[in-house]
Each structure stands twice: as structure tokens, then as C-alpha cells.
Design a protein around this motif. Structure first.
Motif, PDB file in Angstrom:
ATOM      1  N   LYS A  40       5.105  83.371  13.752  1.00  0.00           N
ATOM      2  CA  LYS A  40       4.913  81.965  14.183  1.00  0.00           C
ATOM      3  C   LYS A  40       3.659  81.502  13.649  1.00  0.00           C
ATOM      4  O   LYS A  40       3.338  80.359  13.179  1.00  0.00           O
ATOM      5  CB  LYS A  40       5.050  81.640  15.549  1.00  0.00           C
ATOM      6  CG  LYS A  40       6.693  81.845  15.975  1.00  0.00           C
ATOM      7  CD  LYS A  40       6.693  81.611  17.442  1.00  0.00           C
ATOM      8  CE  LYS A  40       8.322  81.869  17.992  1.00  0.00           C
ATOM      9  NZ  LYS A  40       8.167  81.692  19.267  1.00  0.00           N
ATOM     10  N   LYS A  41       2.650  82.434  13.809  1.00  0.00           N
ATOM     11  CA  LYS A  41       1.132  81.961  13.529  1.00  0.00           C
ATOM     12  C   LYS A  41       0.555  83.024  12.674  1.00  0.00           C
ATOM     13  O   LYS A  41       1.032  84.341  12.774  1.00  0.00           O
ATOM     14  CB  LYS A  41       0.301  81.726  14.701  1.00  0.00           C
ATOM     15  CG  LYS A  41       0.397  80.410  15.318  1.00  0.00           C
ATOM     16  CD  LYS A  41      -0.749  80.183  16.515  1.00  0.00           C
ATOM     17  CE  LYS A  41      -0.726  78.742  17.012  1.00  0.00           C
ATOM     18  NZ  LYS A  41       0.441  78.732  17.943  1.00  0.00           N
ATOM     19  N   LEU A  42      -0.005  82.799  11.766  1.00  0.00           N
ATOM     20  CA  LEU A  42      -0.914  83.785  10.785  1.00  0.00           C
ATOM     21  C   LEU A  42      -2.391  83.420  10.836  1.00  0.00           C
ATOM     22  O   LEU A  42      -2.704  82.378  10.428  1.00  0.00           O
ATOM     23  CB  LEU A  42      -0.287  83.770   9.300  1.00  0.00           C
ATOM     24  CG  LEU A  42      -1.122  84.596   8.434  1.00  0.00           C
ATOM     25  CD1 LEU A  42      -1.062  86.232   8.830  1.00  0.00           C
ATOM     26  CD2 LEU A  42      -0.477  84.655   6.959  1.00  0.00           C
ATOM     27  N   ILE A  43      -3.114  84.455  11.496  1.00  0.00           N
ATOM     28  CA  ILE A  43      -4.656  84.426  11.633  1.00  0.00           C
ATOM     29  C   ILE A  43      -5.105  85.182  10.477  1.00  0.00           C
ATOM     30  O   ILE A  43      -5.374  86.273  10.543  1.00  0.00           O
ATOM     31  CB  ILE A  43      -4.974  84.594  13.040  1.00  0.00           C
ATOM     32  CG1 ILE A  43      -4.534  83.535  14.043  1.00  0.00           C
ATOM     33  CG2 ILE A  43      -6.547  84.313  13.081  1.00  0.00           C
ATOM     34  CD1 ILE A  43      -4.652  83.568  15.549  1.00  0.00           C
ATOM     35  N   LEU A  44      -5.962  84.415   9.613  1.00  0.00           N
ATOM     36  CA  LEU A  44      -6.778  84.964   8.737  1.00  0.00           C
ATOM     37  C   LEU A  44      -8.280  85.186   9.092  1.00  0.00           C
ATOM     38  O   LEU A  44      -9.016  84.339   9.204  1.00  0.00           O
ATOM     39  CB  LEU A  44      -6.699  84.174   7.300  1.00  0.00           C
ATOM     40  CG  LEU A  44      -5.183  83.859   6.915  1.00  0.00           C
ATOM     41  CD1 LEU A  44      -5.515  82.991   5.729  1.00  0.00           C
ATOM     42  CD2 LEU A  44      -4.485  85.128   6.404  1.00  0.00           C
ATOM     43  N   ASN A  45      -8.580  86.169   9.743  1.00  0.00           N
ATOM     44  CA  ASN A  45      -9.833  86.032  10.420  1.00  0.00           C
ATOM     45  C   ASN A  45     -11.026  86.862   9.964  1.00  0.00           C
ATOM     46  O   ASN A  45     -11.779  87.855  10.040  1.00  0.00           O
ATOM     47  CB  ASN A  45      -9.884  87.263  11.798  1.00  0.00           C
ATOM     48  CG  ASN A  45     -10.511  86.811  12.981  1.00  0.00           C
ATOM     49  OD1 ASN A  45     -11.509  85.999  12.670  1.00  0.00           O
ATOM     50  ND2 ASN A  45     -10.338  87.679  13.897  1.00  0.00           N
ATOM     51  N   GLY A  46     -11.277  86.003   8.590  1.00  0.00           N
ATOM     52  CA  GLY A  46     -12.559  86.030   7.721  1.00  0.00           C
ATOM     53  C   GLY A  46     -12.619  87.218   6.743  1.00  0.00           C
ATOM     54  O   GLY A  46     -11.636  88.316   6.772  1.00  0.00           O
ATOM     55  N   THR A  84     -13.326  81.620   9.137  1.00  0.00           N
ATOM     56  CA  THR A  84     -14.573  81.874   8.277  1.00  0.00           C
ATOM     57  C   THR A  84     -15.269  83.142   8.565  1.00  0.00           C
ATOM     58  O   THR A  84     -15.391  83.475   9.855  1.00  0.00           O
ATOM     59  CB  THR A  84     -15.397  80.847   7.732  1.00  0.00           C
ATOM     60  OG1 THR A  84     -15.898  80.415   9.182  1.00  0.00           O
ATOM     61  CG2 THR A  84     -14.753  79.666   7.221  1.00  0.00           C
ATOM     62  N   GLY A  85     -15.613  83.967   7.871  1.00  0.00           N
ATOM     63  CA  GLY A  85     -16.151  85.182   7.757  1.00  0.00           C
ATOM     64  C   GLY A  85     -17.668  85.198   6.889  1.00  0.00           C
ATOM     65  O   GLY A  85     -18.059  84.103   6.462  1.00  0.00           O
ATOM     66  N   ASN A  86     -18.305  86.174   6.937  1.00  0.00           N
ATOM     67  CA  ASN A  86     -19.613  86.152   6.282  1.00  0.00           C
ATOM     68  C   ASN A  86     -19.427  86.127   4.595  1.00  0.00           C
ATOM     69  O   ASN A  86     -20.220  85.439   4.079  1.00  0.00           O
ATOM     70  CB  ASN A  86     -20.947  87.335   6.710  1.00  0.00           C
ATOM     71  CG  ASN A  86     -19.941  88.561   6.774  1.00  0.00           C
ATOM     72  OD1 ASN A  86     -19.152  88.712   7.264  1.00  0.00           O
ATOM     73  ND2 ASN A  86     -20.396  89.385   6.131  1.00  0.00           N
ATOM     74  N   HIS A  87     -18.324  86.818   4.177  1.00  0.00           N
ATOM     75  CA  HIS A  87     -17.976  86.950   2.694  1.00  0.00           C
ATOM     76  C   HIS A  87     -17.495  85.755   2.120  1.00  0.00           C
ATOM     77  O   HIS A  87     -17.399  85.361   1.099  1.00  0.00           O
ATOM     78  CB  HIS A  87     -17.239  88.131   2.623  1.00  0.00           C
ATOM     79  CG  HIS A  87     -18.192  89.509   2.444  1.00  0.00           C
ATOM     80  ND1 HIS A  87     -18.501  90.199   1.620  1.00  0.00           N
ATOM     81  CD2 HIS A  87     -18.740  90.112   3.574  1.00  0.00           C
ATOM     82  CE1 HIS A  87     -19.114  91.321   1.842  1.00  0.00           C
ATOM     83  NE2 HIS A  87     -19.176  91.345   3.161  1.00  0.00           N
ATOM     84  N   ASP A 123     -19.289  88.327  12.494  1.00  0.00           N
ATOM     85  CA  ASP A 123     -20.688  88.343  11.802  1.00  0.00           C
ATOM     86  C   ASP A 123     -21.797  87.853  12.457  1.00  0.00           C
ATOM     87  O   ASP A 123     -22.920  88.344  12.404  1.00  0.00           O
ATOM     88  CB  ASP A 123     -20.500  88.032  10.398  1.00  0.00           C
ATOM     89  CG  ASP A 123     -20.118  86.470  10.418  1.00  0.00           C
ATOM     90  OD1 ASP A 123     -20.872  85.792  10.139  1.00  0.00           O
ATOM     91  OD2 ASP A 123     -19.104  86.228  10.696  1.00  0.00           O
ATOM     92  N   VAL A 124     -21.476  86.916  13.194  1.00  0.00           N
ATOM     93  CA  VAL A 124     -22.662  86.136  14.274  1.00  0.00           C
ATOM     94  C   VAL A 124     -23.193  87.184  15.030  1.00  0.00           C
ATOM     95  O   VAL A 124     -24.338  86.987  15.654  1.00  0.00           O
ATOM     96  CB  VAL A 124     -22.065  84.975  14.803  1.00  0.00           C
ATOM     97  CG1 VAL A 124     -21.869  83.802  13.910  1.00  0.00           C
ATOM     98  CG2 VAL A 124     -21.121  85.234  15.627  1.00  0.00           C
ATOM     99  N   PHE A 125     -22.493  88.332  15.504  1.00  0.00           N
ATOM    100  CA  PHE A 125     -22.980  89.335  16.381  1.00  0.00           C
ATOM    101  C   PHE A 125     -23.667  90.679  15.705  1.00  0.00           C
ATOM    102  O   PHE A 125     -23.914  91.443  16.433  1.00  0.00           O
ATOM    103  CB  PHE A 125     -21.951  89.752  17.281  1.00  0.00           C
ATOM    104  CG  PHE A 125     -21.308  88.598  18.322  1.00  0.00           C
ATOM    105  CD1 PHE A 125     -22.018  88.140  19.242  1.00  0.00           C
ATOM    106  CD2 PHE A 125     -20.534  87.988  17.620  1.00  0.00           C
ATOM    107  CE1 PHE A 125     -21.580  87.048  20.070  1.00  0.00           C
ATOM    108  CE2 PHE A 125     -19.951  86.759  18.544  1.00  0.00           C
ATOM    109  CZ  PHE A 125     -20.455  86.374  19.604  1.00  0.00           C
TER     110      PHE A 125
END
Length: 285
Positions: A40-46, A84-87, A123-125
Motif C-alpha cells: 500500500k505504501k513504498l518508503i524509499l528511505n534515502g 532524502t538521504g546524504n547521497h 545521516d544527520v546522526f
């Protein structure tokens, strides 16, 4: 003749650290996995697309197919949330924007059957990213070279009928501070989640898939890391109020092979997929 494929229906799927646009990315494995599920949901985590290593000369068809597959899933009604992620930090300027069923965010909070879930890349951690980004990028180039060498080694081992071997895992496991860094990363994130009363905290970034309860004197949270599609080929799945780490190479729920529609895909097909999403948005309005 086209075979009927029964996809696994799940409430939520989380993938991260795909690094499209790099030699280390195993796009075909990911495409097989995405073709095997109906979330139902697809999360692209960075770190889905790797802007740090992006080269105009290298973005193979298999990587384009992954993007087209995600676009098609969105057009078919799957809610796609890109964290969004760092790359792929260049996308942070588009935070808050939505195209059809695709939205871009920096972090996400969801209610899952009465329990609070907190999603972010992580990445913020990471002190190495925040305090010395140039050093992190330098290390990233070395990691890229190592993964290319690893692919050659595994090709040879598979030809000999032997098990795959991860050189980068060996390097990371032998590194003096690797385990300490991972534990500190997990603790900082979990402590913050407990402080903010989150039942689940979901991240990526360190390429270390994991699901574990972490406790301190203030409470407990479930720490979840989706791993990556460079070495571990893992995802997180949520269904029937339960989480699991999906391992592409080990899970008994074998992924299906991709539809024939993807076999002869060209760049113009990717543009067509984006157009379909835009048309879907207009119809929804």
C-alpha cells in the motif's frame, strides 16, 4: 506466453541505500523484489540515487528500469514516499513537493495500528557526515572501488560453486571502531525515539540491516534498519501488525522475475512513465 504472477500483498515496504548510478548497485535484484510485492505504501528511505558518484557515462538500463518500476507502482495507486538521504541530498530542496502518488520528505511519522513510527535516513546522526563531509566522500570512493572488486570475486566464486564473500563486510568488521560506531548510531537514534515516545524508529544509512528492541531507563523502542541493495539486498516489510527484515538471498518467499514489459525498455520509456504519473495527478484533481 505470459505467466500469471501472484504478488505478496503487504501494508508497507521500506528500502534504502540503493545507490542507483554506481557499479555497486544490484538493480536487477531490487527490480525482482519490487516485482514480487504489492504494498500500500513504498518508503524509499534515502540514498536511492547516488549523486556523489553520479557519472553521465554510467546509468545502465537496469537502473532505469528500477525508476520506471517505482513510477509504475505510483501510477497504479501505491503511495510512494521518498525520504532524502546524504547521497541524494540535492532532493532536499524539493521537500514537501508531491507529484501524483509520489511525495518527497526529510522525515516521516506514521500511525501503524495505534503505534507511532518514525522514519528518516539517519545521516544527520552520523558525525563523519556532519563534521567532515569531504572525508566521508573520500571514504566513499574507496568503498566504490572495493565493491567493484567484490563483484569480480563473487563472480569467480559463483562460477566455482562456492558461497559469495563480502570484502567490504570483512574490512568493516575488522575495522577497530566499526562496531562501536554502529552501536553509538543505534543508541543515539533509539534514545531520541524513546524520548519522543515513538514505538518504532526506522532508518538506513549504515548498510546494516537490523530489527531489535532497544531499552533505556526511560522506555523501549523497536529499532529497524532497512540495510541496502549494494551488499545485503534487504528491505523492511510491515504486515499484520508485524515487522520483518526481508533478505533477498535467504528469505523463503522467493522474489518473482520481472515482467517481460521491462526487457526492452529504453530511456524514452522512462519519460513515458513520468508522463503517466503526471496524467494520474491531473485526473485525481
Amino acid at each position: 506466453m505470459k505467466l500469471l504472477r501472484i504478488k505478496r500483498k503487504i501494508e508497507l515496504a521500506v528500502i534504502s541505500d540503493v545507490h542507483l548510478g554506481t557499479h555497486g548497485c544490484h538493480a536487477k535484484h531490487l527490480l525482482n523484489y519490487l516485482s514480487s510485492i504489492e504494498p500500500k505504501k513504498l518508503i524509499l528511505n534515502g540514498d536511492i540515487v547516488d549523486a556523489w558518484q553520479f557519472r553521465k557515462r554510467y546509468f545502465p538500463k537496469s537502473h532505469l528500469k528500477v525508476i520506471k518500476k517505482i513510477m509504475n507502482m505510483a501510477a497504479d495507486g501505491v503511495e510512494v514516499i521518498y525520504i532524502t538521504g546524504n547521497h541524494d541530498e540535492m532532493l532536499r530542496k524539493f521537500t514537501g513537493n508531491t507529484i501524483g502518488n509520489i511525495s518527497i520528505v526529510d522525515k516521516l511519522a506514521l500511525d501503524l495500528h495505534g503505534k507511532k513510527a518514525w522514519f528518516f535516513h539517519g545521516d544527520v546522526f552520523d558525525v563523519s557526515i556532519q563534521n567532515a563531509k569531504w572525508l566521508a566522500k573520500l571514504g566513499d570512493y574507496g568503498y566504490r572501488a572495493l565493491t567493484q572488486l567484490n563483484r569480480l570475486v563473487n563472480w569467480y566464486l559463483e562460477r566455482r560453486g562456492k558461497e559469495r564473500y563480502s570484502l567490504s563486510d570483512k574490512v568493516k568488521n575488522d575495522a577497530k571502531n566499526a562496531e562501536k560506531r554502529i552501536k553509538k548510531f543505534e543508541k543515539v537514534i533509539s534514545d531520541l525515539a524513546i524520548e519522543n515516545a515513538y514505538d518504532y524508529v526506522v532508518c538506513g544509512h549504515i548498510h546494516h540491516p537490523k530489527m531489535a528492541y532497544i531499552e533505556n531507563k526511560h522506555g523501549t523502542t523497536m529499532y529497524l534498519n532497512s540495510g541496502d541493495w549494494v551488499e545485503n539486498f534487504t528491505a523492511l516489510e510491515y504486515q499484520f501488525k508485524r515487522w520483518k527484515v526481508y533478505h533477498y538471498n535467504k528469505d523463503k518467499l522467493s522474489p518473482f522475475f520481472v515482467d517481460e514489459d521491462f526487457e526492452n525498455m529504453e530511456f524514452r520509456d522512462l519519460i513515458a512513465a513520468i508522463t503517466i504519473v503526471e496524467q494520474h495527478e491531473k485526473k485525481a484533481k
